[in-house]
Write an enzyme that holds these catalytic residues in place. Structure first.
Site, PDB file in Angstrom:
ATOM      1  N   HIS A   1      -3.828  -6.159  -6.464  1.00  0.00           N
ATOM      2  CA  HIS A   1      -3.937  -6.313  -5.006  1.00  0.00           C
ATOM      3  C   HIS A   1      -5.076  -7.288  -4.708  1.00  0.00           C
ATOM      4  O   HIS A   1      -6.240  -6.917  -4.748  1.00  0.00           O
ATOM      5  CB  HIS A   1      -4.176  -4.966  -4.333  1.00  0.00           C
ATOM      6  CG  HIS A   1      -3.828  -4.978  -2.873  1.00  0.00           C
ATOM      7  ND1 HIS A   1      -3.866  -6.140  -2.116  1.00  0.00           N
ATOM      8  CD2 HIS A   1      -3.409  -3.995  -2.029  1.00  0.00           C
ATOM      9  CE1 HIS A   1      -3.491  -5.853  -0.874  1.00  0.00           C
ATOM     10  NE2 HIS A   1      -3.205  -4.565  -0.795  1.00  0.00           N
TER      11      HIS A   1
ATOM     12  N   TYR B   1      -9.277  -6.493   0.765  1.00  0.00           N
ATOM     13  CA  TYR B   1      -9.795  -5.583  -0.261  1.00  0.00           C
ATOM     14  C   TYR B   1     -10.671  -6.369  -1.246  1.00  0.00           C
ATOM     15  O   TYR B   1     -10.945  -7.555  -1.040  1.00  0.00           O
ATOM     16  CB  TYR B   1      -8.636  -4.842  -0.936  1.00  0.00           C
ATOM     17  CG  TYR B   1      -7.892  -3.943   0.035  1.00  0.00           C
ATOM     18  CD1 TYR B   1      -8.524  -2.843   0.603  1.00  0.00           C
ATOM     19  CD2 TYR B   1      -6.574  -4.214   0.417  1.00  0.00           C
ATOM     20  CE1 TYR B   1      -7.864  -2.022   1.517  1.00  0.00           C
ATOM     21  CE2 TYR B   1      -5.915  -3.397   1.332  1.00  0.00           C
ATOM     22  CZ  TYR B   1      -6.564  -2.299   1.880  1.00  0.00           C
ATOM     23  OH  TYR B   1      -5.917  -1.495   2.792  1.00  0.00           O
TER      24      TYR B   1
HETATM   25  C1  LIG Z   1       3.645   2.599   4.711  1.00  0.00           C
HETATM   26  C2  LIG Z   1       3.191   1.263   4.190  1.00  0.00           C
HETATM   27  C3  LIG Z   1       2.191   1.205   3.217  1.00  0.00           C
HETATM   28  C4  LIG Z   1       1.772  -0.041   2.700  1.00  0.00           C
HETATM   29  N1  LIG Z   1       0.869  -0.055   1.651  1.00  0.00           N
HETATM   30  C5  LIG Z   1       0.607  -1.219   1.007  1.00  0.00           C
HETATM   31  C6  LIG Z   1      -0.120  -1.235  -0.221  1.00  0.00           C
HETATM   32  O1  LIG Z   1      -0.517  -0.189  -0.783  1.00  0.00           O
HETATM   33  N2  LIG Z   1      -0.348  -2.437  -0.805  1.00  0.00           N
HETATM   34  C7  LIG Z   1       0.086  -3.609  -0.252  1.00  0.00           C
HETATM   35  O2  LIG Z   1      -0.154  -4.683  -0.816  1.00  0.00           O
HETATM   36  N3  LIG Z   1       0.809  -3.624   0.900  1.00  0.00           N
HETATM   37  C8  LIG Z   1       1.103  -2.464   1.520  1.00  0.00           C
HETATM   38  N4  LIG Z   1       1.934  -2.454   2.624  1.00  0.00           N
HETATM   39  C9  LIG Z   1       2.522  -3.720   3.099  1.00  0.00           C
HETATM   40  C10 LIG Z   1       3.937  -3.922   2.508  1.00  0.00           C
HETATM   41  O3  LIG Z   1       3.884  -4.109   1.102  1.00  0.00           O
HETATM   42  C11 LIG Z   1       4.643  -5.160   3.112  1.00  0.00           C
HETATM   43  O4  LIG Z   1       3.930  -6.320   2.765  1.00  0.00           O
HETATM   44  C12 LIG Z   1       4.776  -5.066   4.622  1.00  0.00           C
HETATM   45  O5  LIG Z   1       5.277  -3.788   5.016  1.00  0.00           O
HETATM   46  C13 LIG Z   1       5.705  -6.159   5.168  1.00  0.00           C
HETATM   47  O6  LIG Z   1       6.994  -6.011   4.641  1.00  0.00           O
HETATM   48  P1  LIG Z   1       8.220  -5.375   5.541  1.00  0.00           P
HETATM   49  O7  LIG Z   1       8.195  -6.147   6.824  1.00  0.00           O
HETATM   50  O8  LIG Z   1       9.435  -5.603   4.715  1.00  0.00           O
HETATM   51  O9  LIG Z   1       7.880  -3.926   5.769  1.00  0.00           O
HETATM   52  C14 LIG Z   1       2.338  -1.242   3.190  1.00  0.00           C
HETATM   53  C15 LIG Z   1       3.325  -1.171   4.182  1.00  0.00           C
HETATM   54  C16 LIG Z   1       3.765   0.054   4.672  1.00  0.00           C
HETATM   55  C17 LIG Z   1       4.882   0.093   5.693  1.00  0.00           C
END
Ligand SMILES: Cc1cc2nc3c(=O)[nH]c(=O)nc-3n(C[C@H](O)[C@H](O)[C@H](O)COP(=O)(O)O)c2cc1C
Length: 384
Positions: A188, A193
């Protein structure tokens, strides 16, 4: 005989090899923190959750952020860790289930750095890892004011020993993940972070070897990538997530120009990164004036590396906007996605929220079936 057009002709369903890993298609489960691993141990429910995505046809599962073995890596006891016999046994079960379901899995190794204390109340005696003791200039953020106020109090800058310890902890985490049978590792490096905090000038004001211009600010993530590559050897791929935005300020930018972006990403690829995972709120959002390329497109153009795009596939509201609402509107942008993949703008697409709404989203896309509807209250609440 002419074949009718089906989604299996789509560029989404072409295989791709990265080091020893062969992916059957371009669909990646985006890393998503779920906080369902009490005491840091992923249990049978977590294994079954990831297995469902493997069985659903997802090409590569990237797990939720996983704490490395460092005292202030992650401040939420329900986030899994990649150390300790109990957690490692849990990961072996997760990996076995995903493989039995026909999938491949890489854990996202995580150190929250300056954002220590954002997920839960923390021991005030523990010092967060911040390159210069700074949380960063606050801007557009979802964090509550009372947390930001606390976080803005400066802390000790990281010492040389801190830096060496964190580099070692990432390398150990990667080795343990490989020993547990993972198919590679993800780091990450975005969202403000720790790794990103070295890149961002608002959090890195150091005047030693680890700070200065962008090339110098990239040295810490580069040291981590090198140590991880040494620890896992030449076969397994390293995925590196980076972003323009920070949780401290969604409008902050890692790079103002393509040249700046190339400086950071080129150094990471030289150090051993195989897949640049470009975190963005929309996969098709232009980043620099005068070009329709998204962040992943620029990463590929600048480095030639395999790149992964992400953001709002099938959803008309970005992650941040959808946090405030119930069901998010469906948006059929699959044609746009396919044409960018077909044009080789990027190689992989990570899907976040629709993987929560539909464990078999890859099969749904292959069948050309209607897109699922994401509702945060339903799909984020449980581990379905
Ligand atoms: C519930 C949730 C938790 C997330 N936790 C992380 C994470 O631990 N690490 C990370 O890099 N991104 C995290 N994200 C971001 C997602 O990986 C992704 O980049 C973001 O949701 C956009 O994609 P989407 O529009 O398809 O949801 C999280 C997103 C959601 C919805």
């Amino acid at each position: 005989m002419t074949l009718s057009h089906t989604m299996s002709d789509s560029p989404l369903f072409r295989p791709l090899a990265v080091r020893s890993l062969t992916l059957p298609n371009r669909i990646v489960m985006s890393p998503m923190t779920r906080s369902h691993s009490p005491g840091g141990v992923p249990g049978a429910d977590v294994a079954a959750y990831y297995r469902r995505r493997a069985e659903g046809g997802t090409g590569l599962v990237v797990t939720e952020g996983v704490a490395i073995d460092h005292p202030v890596a992650v401040d939420n006891p329900n986030v899994p860790r990649m150390h300790g016999d109990d957690a490692l046994a849990g990961w072996r079960r997760v990996v076995d289930e995903v493989h039995a379901g026909g999938g491949r899995i890489v854990p996202q190794l995580w150190h929250v750095g300056p954002l220590w204390g954002a997920m839960s109340r923390v021991d005030p005696m523990l010092v967060p890892m911040r390159p210069s003791g700074l949380w960063g200039e606050p801007g557009v953020t979802s964090y509550p004011d009372r947390y930001v106020e606390r976080a803005l109090v400066p802390t000790e800058a990281m010492t040389e020993q801190d830096i060496a310890d964190v580099v070692d902890a990432f390398a150990r985490g990667a080795r343990l993940a490989a020993d547990a049978g993972c198919d590679g590792v993800a780091l990450h490096g975005g969202h403000g972070y720790l790794l990103d905090a070295f890149l961002w000038e608002s959090t890195n004001r150091r005047d030693d070897d680890w700070g200065g211009d962008l090339e110098r600010r990239t040295r810490f993530p580069v040291a981590v990538v090198r140590a991880v590559r040494d620890a896992i050897g030449p076969d397994l791929p390293i995925v590196f997530r980076f972003s323009q935005h920070k949780q401290q300020d969604y409008q902050a930018r890692l790079a103002d120009t393509p040249d700046d972006l190339g400086t950071v990403l080129g150094a990471l690829v030289d150090a051993g990164v195989d897949v640049l995972d470009a975190s963005s709120r929309r996969f098709d959002l232009p980043v620099f004036d005068g070009s329709p390329l998204g962040l992943a497109g620029w990463a590929k153009k600048l480095t030639g590396a395999v790149t992964c795009a992400v953001g709002s596939v099938g959803i008309g509201k970005s992650l941040r906007e959808s946090r405030a609402t119930g069901a998010a509107p469906t948006l059929d942008n699959i044609g746009e996605l396919e044409s960018r993949l077909a044009a080789d703008e990027f190689d992989l697409i990570a899907i976040g929220r629709l993987h929560l709404a539909d464990p078999a989203i890859a099969s749904t896309l292959r069948a050309g079936a209607p897109l699922p509807v994401f509702d945060r209250a339903v799909h984020e609440a449980t581990l379905t």
